[in-house]
Design a protein around this motif. Structure first.
Motif, PDB file in Angstrom:
ATOM      1  N   ALA A 197     102.655  42.422  -4.365  1.00 49.40           N
ATOM      2  CA  ALA A 197     102.785  43.497  -3.651  1.00 49.40           C
ATOM      3  C   ALA A 197     101.256  44.046  -3.306  1.00 49.40           C
ATOM      4  CB  ALA A 197     103.570  44.496  -4.434  1.00 49.40           C
ATOM      5  N   HIS A 198     100.366  43.957  -4.275  1.00 49.74           N
ATOM      6  CA  HIS A 198      98.911  44.372  -3.727  1.00 49.74           C
ATOM      7  C   HIS A 198      98.434  43.534  -2.981  1.00 49.74           C
ATOM      8  CE1 HIS A 198      99.020  46.431  -8.217  1.00 49.74           C
ATOM      9  NE2 HIS A 198      99.914  46.740  -7.338  1.00 49.74           N
ATOM     10  N   GLU A 199      98.893  42.060  -3.146  1.00 48.52           N
ATOM     11  CA  GLU A 199      98.068  41.173  -2.010  1.00 48.52           C
ATOM     12  C   GLU A 199      98.553  41.285  -0.563  1.00 48.52           C
ATOM     13  OE1 GLU A 199      95.720  38.291  -0.492  1.00 48.52           O
ATOM     14  OE2 GLU A 199      95.739  39.068  -2.385  1.00 48.52           O
ATOM     15  N   ILE A 200      99.902  41.881  -0.394  1.00 52.00           N
ATOM     16  CA  ILE A 200     100.494  42.118   0.836  1.00 52.00           C
ATOM     17  C   ILE A 200      99.738  43.342   1.445  1.00 52.00           C
ATOM     18  CG2 ILE A 200     102.477  43.116   1.881  1.00 52.00           C
ATOM     19  CD1 ILE A 200     103.784  41.257   0.207  1.00 52.00           C
ATOM     20  N   ILE A 201      99.487  44.392   0.567  1.00 54.80           N
ATOM     21  CA  ILE A 201      98.775  45.704   0.914  1.00 54.80           C
ATOM     22  C   ILE A 201      97.137  45.029   1.553  1.00 54.80           C
ATOM     23  CG2 ILE A 201      97.609  47.700   0.313  1.00 54.80           C
ATOM     24  CD1 ILE A 201     100.651  48.018   0.393  1.00 54.80           C
ATOM     25  N   ARG A 202      96.530  44.180   0.683  1.00 50.55           N
ATOM     26  CA  ARG A 202      95.236  43.768   1.056  1.00 50.55           C
ATOM     27  C   ARG A 202      95.342  43.346   2.421  1.00 50.55           C
ATOM     28  NH1 ARG A 202      94.486  43.520  -4.639  1.00 50.55           N
ATOM     29  NH2 ARG A 202      95.628  41.580  -4.715  1.00 50.55           N
ATOM     30  N   GLU A 203      96.420  42.284   2.689  1.00 54.06           N
ATOM     31  CA  GLU A 203      96.543  41.591   3.818  1.00 54.06           C
ATOM     32  C   GLU A 203      96.724  42.276   4.984  1.00 54.06           C
ATOM     33  OE1 GLU A 203      99.738  38.922   3.132  1.00 54.06           O
ATOM     34  OE2 GLU A 203      98.717  37.650   1.984  1.00 54.06           O
ATOM     35  N   HIS A 204      97.025  43.694   5.112  1.00 52.98           N
ATOM     36  CA  HIS A 204      97.438  44.549   6.004  1.00 52.98           C
ATOM     37  C   HIS A 204      96.571  45.769   6.079  1.00 52.98           C
ATOM     38  CE1 HIS A 204     101.537  42.478   5.833  1.00 52.98           C
ATOM     39  NE2 HIS A 204     101.352  42.542   7.025  1.00 52.98           N
ATOM     40  N   LEU A 205      95.223  45.784   5.409  1.00 51.03           N
ATOM     41  CA  LEU A 205      94.249  46.851   5.409  1.00 51.03           C
ATOM     42  C   LEU A 205      93.907  47.119   6.692  1.00 51.03           C
ATOM     43  CD1 LEU A 205      92.586  46.687   1.967  1.00 51.03           C
ATOM     44  CD2 LEU A 205      94.289  48.042   2.450  1.00 51.03           C
ATOM     45  N   HIS A 206      93.850  46.034   7.586  1.00 51.95           N
ATOM     46  CA  HIS A 206      93.211  45.964   8.809  1.00 51.95           C
ATOM     47  C   HIS A 206      94.053  47.285   9.830  1.00 51.95           C
ATOM     48  CE1 HIS A 206      96.072  42.922   9.268  1.00 51.95           C
ATOM     49  NE2 HIS A 206      96.113  43.348  10.684  1.00 51.95           N
ATOM     50  N   ALA A 207      95.382  47.245   9.264  1.00 42.35           N
ATOM     51  CA  ALA A 207      96.388  47.960  10.141  1.00 42.35           C
ATOM     52  C   ALA A 207      96.389  49.369   9.710  1.00 42.35           C
ATOM     53  CB  ALA A 207      97.681  47.335  10.397  1.00 42.35           C
ATOM     54  N   SER A 208      95.716  49.663   8.500  1.00 44.45           N
ATOM     55  CA  SER A 208      95.758  51.275   7.937  1.00 44.45           C
ATOM     56  C   SER A 208      94.992  52.115   8.858  1.00 44.45           C
ATOM     57  CB  SER A 208      95.415  51.108   6.518  1.00 44.45           C
ATOM     58  OG  SER A 208      95.038  52.557   6.071  1.00 44.45           O
ATOM     59  N   PRO A 209      95.585  53.125   9.264  1.00 43.22           N
ATOM     60  CA  PRO A 209      95.079  54.248  10.137  1.00 43.22           C
ATOM     61  C   PRO A 209      93.815  54.811   9.276  1.00 43.22           C
ATOM     62  CG  PRO A 209      97.248  54.896   9.630  1.00 43.22           C
ATOM     63  CD  PRO A 209      97.232  53.582   9.286  1.00 43.22           C
ATOM     64  N   LEU A 210      94.087  54.861   7.978  1.00 35.02           N
ATOM     65  CA  LEU A 210      93.159  55.596   7.219  1.00 35.02           C
ATOM     66  C   LEU A 210      92.069  54.737   7.062  1.00 35.02           C
ATOM     67  CD1 LEU A 210      92.649  57.876   5.163  1.00 35.02           C
ATOM     68  CD2 LEU A 210      93.873  56.703   3.309  1.00 35.02           C
ATOM     69  N   LEU A 211      92.210  53.575   6.765  1.00 37.94           N
ATOM     70  CA  LEU A 211      90.792  52.794   6.503  1.00 37.94           C
ATOM     71  C   LEU A 211      90.160  52.339   7.698  1.00 37.94           C
ATOM     72  CD1 LEU A 211      92.459  50.516   3.629  1.00 37.94           C
ATOM     73  CD2 LEU A 211      90.767  52.569   3.404  1.00 37.94           C
ATOM     74  N   ALA A 212      91.047  52.398   9.065  1.00 41.11           N
ATOM     75  CA  ALA A 212      90.431  52.018  10.103  1.00 41.11           C
ATOM     76  C   ALA A 212      89.791  53.065  10.705  1.00 41.11           C
ATOM     77  CB  ALA A 212      91.691  51.597  11.168  1.00 41.11           C
ATOM     78  N   GLY A 213      89.620  54.329  10.356  1.00 43.23           N
ATOM     79  CA  GLY A 213      89.087  55.419  10.696  1.00 43.23           C
ATOM     80  C   GLY A 213      89.786  56.207  11.683  1.00 43.23           C
ATOM     81  N   ARG A 214      90.945  55.933  11.809  1.00 38.65           N
ATOM     82  CA  ARG A 214      91.831  57.054  12.929  1.00 38.65           C
ATOM     83  C   ARG A 214      92.214  58.088  12.364  1.00 38.65           C
ATOM     84  NH1 ARG A 214      93.801  51.576  13.928  1.00 38.65           N
ATOM     85  NH2 ARG A 214      95.617  51.662  12.551  1.00 38.65           N
ATOM     86  N   ILE A 215      92.378  58.320  10.938  1.00 36.15           N
ATOM     87  CA  ILE A 215      92.493  59.403  10.333  1.00 36.15           C
ATOM     88  C   ILE A 215      91.143  59.718   9.653  1.00 36.15           C
ATOM     89  CG2 ILE A 215      93.421  60.643   8.148  1.00 36.15           C
ATOM     90  CD1 ILE A 215      96.007  58.692   8.384  1.00 36.15           C
ATOM     91  N   THR A 216      90.555  61.163  10.133  1.00 34.51           N
ATOM     92  CA  THR A 216      89.351  61.547   9.633  1.00 34.51           C
ATOM     93  C   THR A 216      89.309  62.663   8.631  1.00 34.51           C
ATOM     94  OG1 THR A 216      89.568  63.243  11.542  1.00 34.51           O
ATOM     95  CG2 THR A 216      88.382  61.030  12.064  1.00 34.51           C
ATOM     96  N   GLY A 217      90.618  63.272   8.772  1.00 35.27           N
ATOM     97  CA  GLY A 217      90.808  64.416   7.432  1.00 35.27           C
ATOM     98  C   GLY A 217      90.659  63.722   6.285  1.00 35.27           C
TER      99      GLY A 217
END
Length: 611
Positions: free
Chosen positions: A249-269
Motif C-alpha cells: 500500500a505504501h509503494e502504491i502511494i509513492r508511485e502516485h506522489l506526482h499526482a498529489s496536489p499537496l506535494l505538487a505545490g497546488r495546495i499552499t496552505g
C-alpha cells in the motif's frame, strides 16, 4: 436591529448563537442552509484526549455539544485510562445522520432567528476616534443586516477550495459552496489572512469490507458521558474495527506522489502535522512498514464507513488502488473519495482574549477562522465568542477564562498570545495545570460562574456549589478518620496498594449519613480521595513551573541533540532542531512547544549539566 448576528451554521456558529440567546440577546444566525446546521464535516466522533475535556467544559457552560453527542453516541470510550484521571478523555462515536438533527432541535429550543443566505461583506463604519466598527453584515439576497455585535464562524468555507488529484473546485466541504466574497471583505477592513489545509479520508461501503480480517474495538461497558445531565445511552452501541496498512500500500502511494496536489505545490496552505495526509505519513515515516487505520461506522442508518487515519487528496483511482492493497479491504467499494480542503484563516494576534478583533470593534471570531481544527475547538470558541458578543451588546464585563480554570482558557491564550503556524488542536500537554483540569471537575470550576452570567440555570450553579460542599465534607472525614498507627484514611489514599473500595469501606456510617444519598455520597468520596492523591503532584507541578520561570536563561548547548530526547514528539523535536534556541526561555516562546515539552527539555538539560 438585533444584538448579535452569527455567521455560520457549524459547531462554532450554533454554540455562539445559543450562548448569545441564553444571555438574553436578540440573535440571528446566518447560514447557507438550515438543513446543514450542525453537520459533521469529517469524522463521526466527538471528544478524545484534550478534545473530550473541551466538550465537557462546553457543557458546564451551558453549551449544546455534550448533550447532542451523548444523545447520538453509538460507542463511548474513555481514552488514556493507563494514566491519571486528570488526563483521561471521553470520546464518543456518534451517528452522523442523527447528530445534526439533534443539534438543530437543541438550537430550536433557543430564541434564535435563522436566515438562509450568503454573507458577502461586513457592514462597517468608524468610531469617533477613527477606529473601524462592525455594524453588521451584507447579505447576497437580504441586503444589510444590522447588529450591535457580529460573530464570524465560517469554518473551512472562507475562500474554501476542494482538492482531489488535479481537480480543484470551490467549496467548504463536498457538495457545498465556499464563502469567497467574505474573504475579500475581511481584508478590506484590515484583517490579514493566511491559508490552512485540512483533509478527509475515503468512505467505504460496509458490506464490501472483510470484517473477519479486522480487529474488533468495542466501547466501554460503562460509558463516560460529556454532559452532567445524561444518565444513559440513547442509541444501540456498535464496535469500531482496526486494521493495518502494508508495504505494498505504501509503494502504491509513492508511485502516485506526482499526482498529489499537496506535494505538487497546488495546495499552499499548511496542514496539521499531528494529523497528516497518508501520503505525508509514508514520506515522513519511511522506516515504518505499516500504519493503523480505524474503520468507524458513520451511522446506524448508513452503509458508509469512515477510514480514520487515511486522509488523502490523491486522485480517485490511486485511492482505490491503495485501499484495496490492504488486507481486509481487497474488495472495498469507495462511496466517497478523500479530499483536501484549503481555506482562509485570520493570522494570529489579531483578536483579544474576548475573541473580539483588535482592529474592528464589535467583530468577534471563532473556530477555523482563528486557525483551529476540530469540532470541539470550534464549539468552545463559538460559545465564548457568542457569550462575549452578547455581553458586549449589553454593556457587561466579558468572559475570559484563565489557563488554570479550563482548557478553553488554555486554547484562547495560546491563540491570542503564543500564536500558531499550523491548524491548532487541543492536547492535554498544552496545559501546565492539567492535573487540576480533569473532566470530572468541570462543573466545580465553571458552573457557578456560568450561572452568575446566565449561561446555565441558577439550579445548575447551586448543584455545583453543593457538590463542592459534599467533597469538602468527604475530605474532612478522610482526614479525620484514624485507621491505626496514627494514620488516617487521607494517608491511605496516598498509598497505591490501597484500592478505592477499601477507603470507602472504612469510612464510618456517620460520614455516609452526613454525605447524603448513596450516589452523591460516593461521588464526593471518590473526588475527595482523588484530590488528596493529586495534591503532591500539583505541588510538584507548581514548583516545576517556578523552576522553569527561574530557568529561562538556562543555556542550551549549541551541539545539543533535540532528536535524541525521549518524551518529545517528533514535531517538537523538529521545531527545536530547526530553530536551535540558545536558552530554555527561547525554546518556550517557539510556537507548538508545549509546557510539557519544556519540562522534559529542562530535565534533560539538567542531566547534561548536572544541575
Amino acid at each position: 436591529m438585533r444584538d448579535v448576528v452569527v455567521v455560520g451554521g457549524g459547531h462554532a456558529g450554533i454554540e455562539a448563537a445559543a450562548a448569545a440567546a441564553r444571555l438574553g440577546a436578540s440573535t440571528t444566525l446566518v447560514t447557507f442552509s438550515r438543513e446543514a446546521i450542525g453537520r459533521l464535516s469529517c469524522n463521526p466522533a466527538i471528544g478524545g484526549i484534550g478534545k473530550g475535556h473541551l466538550a465537557c467544559e462546553i457543557d458546564a457552560l451551558g453549551g449544546l455539544m455534550g448533550r447532542v453527542a451523548d444523545a447520538t453516541g453509538i460507542q463511548f470510550r474513555l481514552l488514556n485510562t493507563k494514566r491519571g484521571r486528570a488526563v483521561q478523555g471521553p470520546r464518543a462515536q456518534v451517528d452522523r445522520e442523527l447528530y445534526p438533527v439533534r443539534a438543530q432541535e437543541e438550537l430550536a429550543a433557543h430564541p434564535v432567528e435563522v436566515v438562509e443566505d450568503e454573507v458577502e461583506a461586513l457592514w462597517w463604519g468608524e468610531t469617533s476616534d477613527g477606529r473601524k466598527r462592525c455594524l453588521g453584515v451584507v447579505l447576497a439576497d437580504h441586503g444589510e443586516l444590522r447588529a450591535a455585535t457580529t460573530v464570524l464562524c465560517t469554518g473551512t468555507f472562507l475562500g474554501g477550495v476542494l482538492h482531489v488529484g488535479n481537480d480543484q473546485r470551490e467549496g467548504g466541504r463536498r457538495g457545498e459552496r465556499a464563502a469567497s466574497a467574505l474573504s475579500r471583505g475581511l481584508t478590506e477592513v484590515g484583517l490579514r489572512l493566511q491559508r490552512f489545509k485540512t483533509g478527509t479520508p475515503p468512505r467505504l461501503l460496509d458490506t464490501s469490507v472483510d470484517w473477519d480480517a479486522c480487529e474488533v474495538q468495542e466501547g466501554d461497558a460503562e460509558p463516560t458521558f460529556f454532559s452532567a445531565v445524561t444518565r444513559t445511552v440513547s442509541q444501540p452501541q456498535v464496535p469500531c474495527h482496526s486494521l493495518y496498512t502494508n508495504e505494498r500500500a505504501h509503494e502504491i502511494i509513492r508511485e502516485h506522489l506526482h499526482a498529489s496536489p499537496l506535494l505538487a505545490g497546488r495546495i499552499t496552505g499548511r496542514g496539521p502535522r499531528y494529523c497528516p495526509s497518508f501520503e505525508e505519513k509514508v514520506l515522513r515515516f519511511a522506516d515504518r512498514d505499516r500504519h493503523q487505520l480505524i474503520l468507524e461506522p458513520e451511522s446506524l442508518s448508513s452503509e458508509r464507513v469512515y477510514v480514520n487515519g487515511a486522509s488523502t487528496s490523491l486522485p480517485g483511482e490511486a485511492q482505490e488502488e491503495f485501499i484495496r492493497a490492504i488486507r481486509g479491504l481487497e474488495e472495498a467499494v469507495i462511496l466517497q473519495h478523500g479530499y483536501a480542503v484549503e481555506y482562509d484563516h485570520v493570522v494570529s494576534g489579531q483578536v483579544a482574549s474576548s475573541l473580539e478583533a483588535r482592529s474592528v470593534e464589535r467583530l468577534f471570531l471563532a473556530g477555523q477562522v482563528l486557525g483551529t481544527t476540530g469540532y470541539e475547538e470550534a464549539a468552545g470558541l463559538g460559545l465564548l465568542a457568542g457569550a462575549n458578543a452578547a455581553l458586549k451588546a449589553q454593556g457587561r464585563e466579558e468572559l475570559v477564562l484563565s489557563r488554570r480554570e479550563a482548557y478553553l482558557g488554555v486554547m484562547v491564550d495560546d491563540l491570542v498570545i503564543r500564536g500558531i503556524d499550523e491548524p491548532y488542536r487541543m492536547f492535554t500537554s498544552r496545559a501546565e495545570h492539567r492535573l487540576e483540569l480533569g473532566v470530572d471537575g468541570v462543573d466545580l470550576r465553571l458552573s457557578e460562574r456560568a450561572a452568575e452570567l446566565g449561561l446555565v440555570s441558577a439550579k445548575a450553579g447551586r448543584a455545583a456549589g453543593e457538590r463542592a460542599d459534599r467533597i469538602a465534607v468527604a475530605r474532612r472525614w478522610l482526614e479525620g478518620t484514624r485507621v491505626g498507627g496514627g494514620r488516617t484514611l487521607a494517608d491511605e489514599c496516598l498509598r497505591p496498594d490501597v484500592p478505592q473500595a477499601d477507603i470507602e469501606a472504612r469510612l464510618p456510617a456517620e460520614a455516609w449519613a452526613e454525605l447524603g444519598p448513596e450516589k452523591l455520597a460516593r461521588d464526593a468520596v471518590v473526588m475527595a480521595a482523588d484530590e488528596l492523591r493529586r495534591e503532591p503532584y500539583v505541588r510538584r507541578q507548581l514548583a516545576l513551573q517556578d523552576r522553569l520561570a527561574r530557568s529561562r536563561e538556562r543555556v542550551i548547548p549549541a551541539d545539543f541533540d533535540f532528536a535524541g530526547i525521549p518524551g518529545l514528539s517528533s514535531e517538537i523535536q523538529e521545531r527545536l532542531s530547526q530553530a536551535r534556541p540558545t536558552t530554555l526561555g527561547q525554546a518556550g516562546r517557539l510556537r507548538g512547544v508545549t509546557p510539557a515539552a519544556l519540562e522534559v527539555l529542562d530535565a534533560w538539560l539538567g542531566r547534561r549539566t548536572g544541575s
